[in-house]
Design a protein around this motif. Sequence first.
Motif, PDB file in Angstrom:
ATOM      1  N   VAL A  20      -9.507 -10.625 -48.482  1.00 33.98           N
ATOM      2  CA  VAL A  20     -10.182 -10.542 -47.189  1.00 33.98           C
ATOM      3  C   VAL A  20     -11.643 -10.919 -47.416  1.00 33.98           C
ATOM      4  O   VAL A  20     -12.400 -10.168 -48.018  1.00 33.98           O
ATOM      5  CB  VAL A  20     -10.083  -9.131 -46.579  1.00 33.98           C
ATOM      6  CG1 VAL A  20     -10.573  -9.152 -45.136  1.00 33.98           C
ATOM      7  CG2 VAL A  20      -8.673  -8.576 -46.678  1.00 33.98           C
ATOM      8  N   ASP A  22     -14.802 -13.437 -45.356  1.00 32.05           N
ATOM      9  CA  ASP A  22     -15.134 -14.309 -44.232  1.00 32.05           C
ATOM     10  C   ASP A  22     -15.961 -15.530 -44.629  1.00 32.05           C
ATOM     11  O   ASP A  22     -16.178 -16.408 -43.811  1.00 32.05           O
ATOM     12  CB  ASP A  22     -15.811 -13.529 -43.104  1.00 32.05           C
ATOM     13  CG  ASP A  22     -17.018 -12.732 -43.554  1.00 32.05           C
ATOM     14  OD1 ASP A  22     -17.423 -12.848 -44.733  1.00 32.05           O
ATOM     15  OD2 ASP A  22     -17.552 -11.963 -42.740  1.00 32.05           O
ATOM     16  N   ALA A  44      -7.227 -13.646 -45.551  1.00 29.62           N
ATOM     17  CA  ALA A  44      -7.580 -13.204 -44.203  1.00 29.62           C
ATOM     18  C   ALA A  44      -9.095 -13.316 -44.085  1.00 29.62           C
ATOM     19  O   ALA A  44      -9.824 -12.952 -45.004  1.00 29.62           O
ATOM     20  CB  ALA A  44      -7.140 -11.764 -43.970  1.00 29.62           C
ATOM     21  N   THR A  46     -10.861 -11.934 -41.464  1.00 28.81           N
ATOM     22  CA  THR A  46     -11.405 -10.756 -40.782  1.00 28.81           C
ATOM     23  C   THR A  46     -10.606  -9.521 -41.183  1.00 28.81           C
ATOM     24  O   THR A  46      -9.451  -9.629 -41.621  1.00 28.81           O
ATOM     25  CB  THR A  46     -11.337 -10.891 -39.248  1.00 28.81           C
ATOM     26  OG1 THR A  46      -9.963 -10.866 -38.844  1.00 28.81           O
ATOM     27  CG2 THR A  46     -12.021 -12.162 -38.759  1.00 28.81           C
ATOM     28  N   GLU A  48      -9.436  -7.349 -39.092  1.00 24.44           N
ATOM     29  CA  GLU A  48      -8.312  -7.225 -38.156  1.00 24.44           C
ATOM     30  C   GLU A  48      -7.122  -8.067 -38.607  1.00 24.44           C
ATOM     31  O   GLU A  48      -5.975  -7.621 -38.552  1.00 24.44           O
ATOM     32  CB  GLU A  48      -8.742  -7.640 -36.743  1.00 24.44           C
ATOM     33  CG  GLU A  48      -9.735  -6.716 -36.088  1.00 24.44           C
ATOM     34  CD  GLU A  48     -11.190  -6.973 -36.512  1.00 24.44           C
ATOM     35  OE1 GLU A  48     -12.065  -6.238 -36.050  1.00 24.44           O
ATOM     36  OE2 GLU A  48     -11.468  -7.895 -37.303  1.00 24.44           O
ATOM     37  N   GLU A  49      -7.410  -9.290 -39.046  1.00 23.69           N
ATOM     38  CA  GLU A  49      -6.345 -10.165 -39.536  1.00 23.69           C
ATOM     39  C   GLU A  49      -5.676  -9.545 -40.764  1.00 23.69           C
ATOM     40  O   GLU A  49      -4.449  -9.567 -40.891  1.00 23.69           O
ATOM     41  CB  GLU A  49      -6.927 -11.537 -39.879  1.00 23.69           C
ATOM     42  CG  GLU A  49      -5.899 -12.542 -40.341  1.00 23.69           C
ATOM     43  CD  GLU A  49      -6.515 -13.884 -40.723  1.00 23.69           C
ATOM     44  OE1 GLU A  49      -5.740 -14.727 -41.208  1.00 23.69           O
ATOM     45  OE2 GLU A  49      -7.737 -14.095 -40.560  1.00 23.69           O
ATOM     46  N   ALA A  50      -6.458  -8.959 -41.645  1.00 21.94           N
ATOM     47  CA  ALA A  50      -5.904  -8.336 -42.851  1.00 21.94           C
ATOM     48  C   ALA A  50      -4.981  -7.176 -42.501  1.00 21.94           C
ATOM     49  O   ALA A  50      -3.878  -7.057 -43.053  1.00 21.94           O
ATOM     50  CB  ALA A  50      -7.037  -7.855 -43.759  1.00 21.94           C
ATOM     51  N   THR A  52      -3.381  -6.695 -39.716  1.00 23.04           N
ATOM     52  CA  THR A  52      -2.175  -7.262 -39.106  1.00 23.04           C
ATOM     53  C   THR A  52      -1.217  -7.785 -40.179  1.00 23.04           C
ATOM     54  O   THR A  52      -0.006  -7.541 -40.114  1.00 23.04           O
ATOM     55  CB  THR A  52      -2.550  -8.394 -38.121  1.00 23.04           C
ATOM     56  OG1 THR A  52      -3.367  -7.841 -37.087  1.00 23.04           O
ATOM     57  CG2 THR A  52      -1.315  -9.040 -37.515  1.00 23.04           C
ATOM     58  N   LEU A  53      -1.754  -8.497 -41.177  1.00 27.77           N
ATOM     59  CA  LEU A  53      -0.910  -8.991 -42.269  1.00 27.77           C
ATOM     60  C   LEU A  53      -0.280  -7.837 -43.041  1.00 27.77           C
ATOM     61  O   LEU A  53       0.906  -7.880 -43.381  1.00 27.77           O
ATOM     62  CB  LEU A  53      -1.724  -9.873 -43.221  1.00 27.77           C
ATOM     63  CG  LEU A  53      -2.136 -11.240 -42.683  1.00 27.77           C
ATOM     64  CD1 LEU A  53      -3.103 -11.920 -43.651  1.00 27.77           C
ATOM     65  CD2 LEU A  53      -0.917 -12.118 -42.442  1.00 27.77           C
ATOM     66  N   THR A  66     -11.170  -7.160 -51.082  1.00 21.38           N
ATOM     67  CA  THR A  66     -11.850  -7.252 -49.791  1.00 21.38           C
ATOM     68  C   THR A  66     -13.364  -7.211 -49.923  1.00 21.38           C
ATOM     69  O   THR A  66     -13.913  -6.421 -50.684  1.00 21.38           O
ATOM     70  CB  THR A  66     -11.388  -6.135 -48.823  1.00 21.38           C
ATOM     71  OG1 THR A  66     -12.021  -6.328 -47.548  1.00 21.38           O
ATOM     72  CG2 THR A  66     -11.683  -4.746 -49.344  1.00 21.38           C
ATOM     73  N   GLY A  72     -16.193  -9.029 -37.256  1.00 22.07           N
ATOM     74  CA  GLY A  72     -15.149  -8.330 -36.507  1.00 22.07           C
ATOM     75  C   GLY A  72     -15.352  -6.829 -36.528  1.00 22.07           C
ATOM     76  O   GLY A  72     -16.371  -6.308 -36.986  1.00 22.07           O
TER      77      GLY A  72
END
Length: 140
Positions: A20, A22, A44, A46, A48-50, A52-53, A66, A72
């Motif tokens: 993670v 950016d 990922a 963001t 949020e994307e992480a 979700t994954l 990370t 985000g």
Amino acid sequence: MACGARETGVRNEPIVILVVEDDQSIQSVIEEALSDGGFETAIAATGEEAVTLLQGRQDEYRALVTDINLTGRFNGWEVAKRAREMHPQMPVIYITGAAADQWASNGVPDSVLLNKPFAPAQIATAVAQLLNEAPPAASQ
């Protein structure tokens, strides 16, 4: 066999690390370092994307790398906490250029923090070390 690639069961399945970050240039450095160490990566951009994954493919990721300061809603501290809620033993490596002083109060237990700039090999070494220290994943 590369330092990070080890057999994960009857089949020699890839060890996938969720990264993670950016900053695309840092993503590339981490991805190359982990690949050189024998790992596969999922990226990922963001928090949020992480999350979700992680929710969608809970059993696919063996470790989390990370950044702390992400664009985000979720920062790296939050991503790691969410990851540990789903996988209590998941190895976590934090990377940061400015938030190292917050690690003791915000980091998850048994995690590693690398300060930017870091040598790319430090990422693969930290992941391999934490994976080797972690208890084996439960067979399902």
